[in-house]
Motif scaffolding. Structure first.
Motif, PDB file in Angstrom:
ATOM      1  N   HIS A  78       0.841  -1.199   0.000  1.00  0.00           N
ATOM      2  CA  HIS A  78       0.000   0.000   0.000  1.00  0.00           C
ATOM      3  C   HIS A  78       0.872   1.244   0.000  1.00  0.00           C
ATOM      4  N   TRP A  79       1.936   1.232   0.790  1.00  0.00           N
ATOM      5  CA  TRP A  79       2.886   2.352   0.779  1.00  0.00           C
ATOM      6  C   TRP A  79       3.541   2.497  -0.597  1.00  0.00           C
ATOM      7  N   LEU A  80       3.951   1.367  -1.187  1.00  0.00           N
ATOM      8  CA  LEU A  80       4.567   1.415  -2.514  1.00  0.00           C
ATOM      9  C   LEU A  80       3.623   2.034  -3.537  1.00  0.00           C
ATOM     10  N   GLY A  81       2.358   1.639  -3.469  1.00  0.00           N
ATOM     11  CA  GLY A  81       1.392   2.182  -4.416  1.00  0.00           C
ATOM     12  C   GLY A  81       1.318   3.689  -4.350  1.00  0.00           C
ATOM     13  N   GLN A  82       1.181   4.246  -3.147  1.00  0.00           N
ATOM     14  CA  GLN A  82       1.096   5.704  -3.044  1.00  0.00           C
ATOM     15  C   GLN A  82       2.428   6.350  -3.382  1.00  0.00           C
ATOM     16  N   SER A  83       3.534   5.679  -3.062  1.00  0.00           N
ATOM     17  CA  SER A  83       4.854   6.222  -3.371  1.00  0.00           C
ATOM     18  C   SER A  83       5.107   6.281  -4.874  1.00  0.00           C
ATOM     19  N   LEU A  84       4.632   5.259  -5.587  1.00  0.00           N
ATOM     20  CA  LEU A  84       4.860   5.165  -7.034  1.00  0.00           C
ATOM     21  C   LEU A  84       3.754   5.820  -7.850  1.00  0.00           C
ATOM     22  N   GLY A  85       2.696   6.261  -7.183  1.00  0.00           N
ATOM     23  CA  GLY A  85       1.579   6.851  -7.908  1.00  0.00           C
ATOM     24  C   GLY A  85       0.712   5.820  -8.596  1.00  0.00           C
ATOM     25  N   VAL A  86       0.667   4.604  -8.045  1.00  0.00           N
ATOM     26  CA  VAL A  86      -0.152   3.522  -8.599  1.00  0.00           C
ATOM     27  C   VAL A  86      -1.263   3.216  -7.598  1.00  0.00           C
ATOM     28  N   PRO A  87      -2.520   3.493  -7.921  1.00  0.00           N
ATOM     29  CA  PRO A  87      -3.609   3.214  -6.968  1.00  0.00           C
ATOM     30  C   PRO A  87      -3.652   1.735  -6.605  1.00  0.00           C
ATOM     31  N   LEU A  88      -3.670   1.448  -5.307  1.00  0.00           N
ATOM     32  CA  LEU A  88      -3.730   0.060  -4.848  1.00  0.00           C
ATOM     33  C   LEU A  88      -4.598   0.005  -3.605  1.00  0.00           C
ATOM     34  N   ASP A  89      -5.698  -0.726  -3.699  1.00  0.00           N
ATOM     35  CA  ASP A  89      -6.580  -0.974  -2.565  1.00  0.00           C
ATOM     36  C   ASP A  89      -6.575  -2.471  -2.285  1.00  0.00           C
ATOM     37  N   MET A  90      -6.359  -2.842  -1.042  1.00  0.00           N
ATOM     38  CA  MET A  90      -6.436  -4.259  -0.704  1.00  0.00           C
ATOM     39  C   MET A  90      -7.848  -4.768  -0.974  1.00  0.00           C
ATOM     40  N   PRO A  91      -7.986  -5.926  -1.613  1.00  0.00           N
ATOM     41  CA  PRO A  91      -9.325  -6.498  -1.781  1.00  0.00           C
ATOM     42  C   PRO A  91      -9.920  -6.854  -0.424  1.00  0.00           C
ATOM     43  N   ALA A  92     -11.212  -7.077  -0.380  1.00  0.00           N
ATOM     44  CA  ALA A  92     -11.898  -7.326   0.892  1.00  0.00           C
ATOM     45  C   ALA A  92     -11.336  -8.540   1.611  1.00  0.00           C
ATOM     46  N   GLU A  93     -10.848  -9.527   0.864  1.00  0.00           N
ATOM     47  CA  GLU A  93     -10.216 -10.708   1.443  1.00  0.00           C
ATOM     48  C   GLU A  93      -8.946 -11.027   0.665  1.00  0.00           C
ATOM     49  N   HIS A  94      -7.908 -11.371   1.391  1.00  0.00           N
ATOM     50  CA  HIS A  94      -6.635 -11.726   0.756  1.00  0.00           C
ATOM     51  C   HIS A  94      -5.809 -12.541   1.743  1.00  0.00           C
ATOM     52  N   PRO A  95      -5.193 -13.638   1.285  1.00  0.00           N
ATOM     53  CA  PRO A  95      -5.241 -14.154  -0.076  1.00  0.00           C
ATOM     54  C   PRO A  95      -6.595 -14.796  -0.387  1.00  0.00           C
ATOM     55  N   PHE A  96      -6.808 -15.041  -1.658  1.00  0.00           N
ATOM     56  CA  PHE A  96      -8.008 -15.723  -2.134  1.00  0.00           C
ATOM     57  C   PHE A  96      -7.578 -16.701  -3.217  1.00  0.00           C
ATOM     58  N   ASN A  97      -8.478 -17.571  -3.599  1.00  0.00           N
ATOM     59  CA  ASN A  97      -8.169 -18.556  -4.636  1.00  0.00           C
ATOM     60  C   ASN A  97      -8.257 -17.868  -6.004  1.00  0.00           C
ATOM     61  N   PRO A  98      -7.133 -17.683  -6.705  1.00  0.00           N
ATOM     62  CA  PRO A  98      -7.167 -16.945  -7.965  1.00  0.00           C
ATOM     63  C   PRO A  98      -7.589 -17.764  -9.175  1.00  0.00           C
ATOM     64  N   LEU A  99      -7.870 -19.059  -8.998  1.00  0.00           N
ATOM     65  CA  LEU A  99      -8.163 -19.912 -10.150  1.00  0.00           C
ATOM     66  C   LEU A  99      -9.280 -19.369 -11.048  1.00  0.00           C
ATOM     67  N   PRO A 100     -10.411 -18.905 -10.497  1.00  0.00           N
ATOM     68  CA  PRO A 100     -11.461 -18.400 -11.400  1.00  0.00           C
ATOM     69  C   PRO A 100     -10.983 -17.234 -12.267  1.00  0.00           C
ATOM     70  N   LEU A 101     -10.164 -16.367 -11.716  1.00  0.00           N
ATOM     71  CA  LEU A 101      -9.676 -15.222 -12.488  1.00  0.00           C
ATOM     72  C   LEU A 101      -8.648 -15.655 -13.528  1.00  0.00           C
ATOM     73  N   LEU A 102      -7.755 -16.537 -13.145  1.00  0.00           N
ATOM     74  CA  LEU A 102      -6.741 -17.021 -14.082  1.00  0.00           C
ATOM     75  C   LEU A 102      -7.387 -17.744 -15.264  1.00  0.00           C
ATOM     76  N   ARG A 103      -8.373 -18.588 -14.960  1.00  0.00           N
ATOM     77  CA  ARG A 103      -9.039 -19.336 -16.036  1.00  0.00           C
ATOM     78  C   ARG A 103      -9.882 -18.422 -16.908  1.00  0.00           C
ATOM     79  N   LEU A 104     -10.507 -17.427 -16.304  1.00  0.00           N
ATOM     80  CA  LEU A 104     -11.268 -16.467 -17.096  1.00  0.00           C
ATOM     81  C   LEU A 104     -10.352 -15.716 -18.051  1.00  0.00           C
ATOM     82  N   ALA A 105      -9.199 -15.291 -17.540  1.00  0.00           N
ATOM     83  CA  ALA A 105      -8.237 -14.597 -18.398  1.00  0.00           C
ATOM     84  C   ALA A 105      -7.822 -15.465 -19.576  1.00  0.00           C
TER      85      ALA A 105
END
Length: 214
Positions: free
Chosen positions: A67-94
């Motif tokens: 989160h600090w890196l995001g604001q330092s680099l000017g890259v918006p970064l919000d933690m998702p509501a839960e983390h970690p999570f199972n990324p399989l649905p997103l990877l397969r969708l991609a």
């Protein structure tokens, strides 16, 4: 012109930061990029690595740091509501947006922003429906598309491991692996043909003997 394979998993905040930073860091250089989704958890498991989320104190540090890196680099970064999570649905969708196991920058960015902007649950059913709408022009819809996506994810992860990838983000170029957000300047130096890479450093430094026995 150099060809780069960018190995990424949408569950990684560093992959999001690296995705956004890469064009600026590599500005002025001639290169092409393939974005390859891989399953980070499988890579970590191969090496018996619990990852940042598997060590309580490191997990806490990682969330503060990114989160600090995001604001330092000017890259918006919000933690998702839960983390970690199972990324399989997103990877397969991609990978249902792919014909060869690679995805384009639009698809990669759409998935990464889905996770890392807005602070919402990454796997919320309604949000996933909206994500599919965003990708509608890219999604393959034939009967075998879902199975191909699963097969490509497995193949991508196996190929990444065989190439020496142990985490994400990682860039593979000329058989060399550059790992992590802080590896981007080193990647730039390599693409710019910095003399350090002409010396023996790349091959000799890893041969330093270990002082630990057993």
């Amino acid at each position: 012109m150099k060809h780069i394979t960018f190995h990424l998993d949408f569950v990684s905040p560093y992959a999001w930061l690296a995705f956004e930073r890469m064009p600026e860091v590599l500005e002025g250089l001639s290169y092409t990029v393939q974005y390859r989704p891989v399953l980070l958890g499988a890579l970590l498991q191969r090496d018996g690595n619990p990852g940042p989320a598997g060590i309580a104190a490191k997990r806490e540090w990682t969330y503060r740091h990114v989160h600090w890196l995001g604001q330092s680099l000017g890259v918006p970064l919000d933690m998702p509501a839960e983390h970690p999570f199972n990324p399989l649905p997103l990877l397969r969708l991609a990978l249902q947006c792919s014909d060869d196991g690679s995805i384009n920058r639009f698809v990669a960015g759409t998935l990464l922003r889905h996770v890392w902007q807005g602070g919402q649950p990454a796997l919320d059913a309604q949000r996933l429906e909206g994500l599919q709408q965003q990708l509608q022009g890219q999604l393959r819809t034939d009967d075998q598309a879902a199975q191909r996506a699963k097969d490509w994810l497995r193949a991508n992860t196996d190929a990444a491991a065989a190439a020496g990838v142990f985490g994400v983000p990682a860039w593979e170029v000329d058989g060399r692996i550059f790992w992590g957000l802080d590896g981007l300047p080193m990647l730039r130096d390599y693409l710019a043909q910095a003399p350090w890479f002409d010396a023996a450093h790349w091959e000799e430094l890893p041969r330093t003997p270990s002082g630990l026995k057993g």
